[in-house]
Design an enzyme around this catalytic site. Structure first.
Site: not given
Ligand code: MN
Length: 156
Positions: A66, A68, A72, A106, A120
């Site tokens: 994914e 975004h 992270h 990632h 995370c």
């Molecule tokens: Mn992610």
């Protein structure tokens, strides 16, 4: 969580579990973009503006591929596996740190035949992840190291 009255201390339990923390296996069916992964939200205090989660994959499991807008910050806690970040695939293990910037593709894969877990950190307010289109997936697979990673046969 009732942060006003909750104890500041929550003890670790065997198997990377913690008192007062719900263990949430991701639901999966044949079409799920992830495999054999669970999530535990360790810290979710509005005063922090971020969450700290612990994800764990069984051997052979993987997170969703994914991207975004939100970033992270990751630290591997247990096991070994491989991580794709923005075109680069690396073998990673305990205490390794991984920064995942905005819009980087990632994924984490438990490629070493053992459970693979990581912390995370993420912004509490965040956008919804995107998964790759057929065209984007084909472009990623054009890179030999990424293709091998996605096939669970990493090159290193
Ligand atoms: Mn992610």
């Amino acid at each position: 969580m009732d942060t006003e009255h909750a104890s500041p201390f929550r003890s670790a339990q065997p198997g990377f579990r913690w008192d007062g923390v719900a263990h949430m296996p991701y639901k999966q069916d044949g079409s799920a973009p992830f495999k054999d992964i669970s999530r535990q939200v360790l810290f979710d205090d509005p005063a922090l503006a971020c969450q700290l989660r612990y994800f764990e994959m069984d051997a052979g499991g993987h997170s969703t591929l994914e991207r975004h807008e939100h970033a992270h910050a990751v630290m591997i806690l247990r096991g070994h596996g491989h991580c794709l970040v923005d075109g680069e695939v690396r073998a990673v293990g305990p205490q390794d740190l991984i920064s995942i910037p905005a819009w980087a593709w990632h994924q984490f894969r438990a490629t070493r035949g053992e459970s693979f877990g990581f912390l995370c950190m993420v912004n509490h307010l965040r956008d919804k992840p995107q998964i790759p289109t057929e065209e984007e997936l084909a472009a990623l697979r054009a890179h030999p190291a990424i293709r091998a990673f996605l096939n669970d046969t990493p090159l290193d």
